[in-house]
Design a protein around this motif. Structure first.
Motif, PDB file in Angstrom:
ATOM      1  N   ASP A   1       2.235   5.061   0.049  1.00  0.00           N
ATOM      2  CA  ASP A   1       1.814   6.213   0.852  1.00  0.00           C
ATOM      3  C   ASP A   1       1.007   7.172  -0.018  1.00  0.00           C
ATOM      4  O   ASP A   1       1.210   7.251  -1.239  1.00  0.00           O
ATOM      5  N   SER A   2       0.106   7.903   0.612  1.00  0.00           N
ATOM      6  CA  SER A   2      -0.742   8.848  -0.129  1.00  0.00           C
ATOM      7  C   SER A   2       0.107  10.003  -0.663  1.00  0.00           C
ATOM      8  O   SER A   2       1.028  10.484   0.013  1.00  0.00           O
TER       9      SER A   2
ATOM     10  N   ASP B   1      -0.511  12.962  -0.831  1.00  0.00           N
ATOM     11  CA  ASP B   1      -0.583  14.138   0.054  1.00  0.00           C
ATOM     12  C   ASP B   1       0.548  14.139   1.080  1.00  0.00           C
ATOM     13  O   ASP B   1       0.903  15.169   1.632  1.00  0.00           O
TER      14      ASP B   1
ATOM     15  N   PHE C   1       6.184   6.060  -2.509  1.00  0.00           N
ATOM     16  CA  PHE C   1       5.162   6.688  -3.355  1.00  0.00           C
ATOM     17  C   PHE C   1       5.177   6.021  -4.733  1.00  0.00           C
ATOM     18  O   PHE C   1       6.216   5.941  -5.382  1.00  0.00           O
TER      19      PHE C   1
ATOM     20  N   THR D   1       0.875  -1.171   0.000  1.00  0.00           N
ATOM     21  CA  THR D   1       0.000   0.000   0.000  1.00  0.00           C
ATOM     22  C   THR D   1       0.912   1.221   0.000  1.00  0.00           C
ATOM     23  O   THR D   1       1.575   1.496   1.009  1.00  0.00           O
TER      24      THR D   1
END
Ligand SMILES: Cc1cc2nc3c(=O)[nH]c(=O)nc-3n(C[C@H](O)[C@H](O)[C@H](O)COP(=O)(O)OP(=O)(O)OC[C@H]3O[C@@H](n4cnc5c(N)ncnc54)[C@H](O)[C@@H]3O)c2cc1C
Length: 277
Positions: A25-26, A28, A208, A23
């Motif tokens: 990282d976002s 943002d 990312f 998963t």
């Protein structure tokens, strides 16, 4: 690795059988400054992210596609204990000091990889049964004899197998002999890459993907990378893009020679005892 559609929508067997998921990282959460910026989410970038984060560095890794998109998610999965060359050739090319350092480092590599897999509990089907390098004719056997003799001189526990023993181990009478390296083994490479990403995140690194680094320049005292209209400043930068390098960083433009390569997978073969019954 390309394969038929039977191996899933991505045409890659490793995608169909990978047990780890990542998963990312976002977007943002993309920091404006880090200690270490890593470009590329293969074994090189991910291992560096894991080790640097474990040492306390603030790390961001940016991958253009998905983790393991490059060679790391498509290779054969062999965890080798060295280059497939006689040690003296390596020393002739690199010099005594660097050559011996490379031979020692690569010889210790499988232990390091398998220890890391155990430590981080990566479910990548790690198997350490050794590997066989096979000689298909007399010239190939001579080559293996040289590697065996020189390898043993440099402390590698290599064993030279005759044609009979090779036939017993492979089921084929068509080989003149084999070199057995008990240090080596195999992994599911895409799962290993994803497991490294998961472990690096657990150690504090941010990952990312998909995130293409479009530019990287050294400005004064730090590296400045541009990605998705944002800038990241980094004390150190690691370009780990391999032959999959995208976009032309002003400071880095790799060159490579395309080599065609195929690998095949079958459904699991029956054990020899079952085959003969
Ligand atoms: C067919 C084949 C079989 C192989 N078999 C073996 C084997 O059995 N055993 C073995 O040890 N080695 C094997 N190798 C070699 C091994 O796969 C590679 O050495 C290794 O995967 C390289 O890892 P890497 O992290 O350096 O690069 P890669 O895994 O190629 O990763 C580079 C990454 O950088 C990303 N990237 C590129 N440009 C950008 C950008 N601008 N911004 C952000 N990200 C970017 C790419 O998307 C890619 O994911 C094999 C290689 C091939 C091709």
């Amino acid at each position: 690795m390309q394969a038929s559609g039977a191996f899933g929508s991505k045409g890659n067997l490793w995608h169909s059988t990978a047990r780890e998921q990542v998963t990312a990282d976002s977007a943002d959460a993309l920091p404006s400054a880090v200690d270490l910026l890593i470009i590329g989410g293969g074994f090189t970038g991910l291992s560096a992210a894991l080790e640097a984060a474990r040492m306390g560095a603030k790390v961001a890794l940016l991958e253009a596609q998905e983790i393991g998109h490059g060679g790391s998610g498509r290779n054969v999965g062999l965890v080798n204990a060295g280059l497939w060359l006689p040690p003296q050739e390596i020393i002739k090319t690199l010099g005594l000091k660097t050559g011996e350092a490379l031979i020692d480092t690569l010889g210790a590599a499988p232990a390091r990889v398998f220890d890391l897999i155990a430590r981080e509990n990566i479910a990548c089907e790690a198997t350490r049964n050794g590997t066989l390098h096979l000689a298909h004719n007399a010239a190939g056997l001579n080559d293996l004899k040289t590697r065996h003799r020189q390898g043993n001189q440099y402390g590698a526990p290599l064993q030279l197998l005759d044609a009979e023993e090779t036939a017993a181990r492979t089921g084929s009478p068509n080989f003149a002999g084999a070199l057995f390296d008990p240090r080596a083994g195999t992994i599911q490479p895409l799962t290993y890459a994803r497991g490294l990403a998961r472990a690096a995140q657990a150690a504090g690194a941010q990952i990312f993907a998909p995130f293409i680094v479009e530019d990287l320049t050294y400005q004064g005292r730090a590296w400045v990378a541009r990605a998705a209209g944002r800038e990241i400043t980094a004390q150190s930068a690691l370009i780990a893009t391999n032959a999959y390098h995208m976009t032309g960083f002003s400071s880095y433009r790799p060159s490579f020679i395309p080599v065609c390569y195929s690998q095949f997978a079958t459904t699991p073969l029956p054990h020899p005892c079952e085959r003969n019954s």
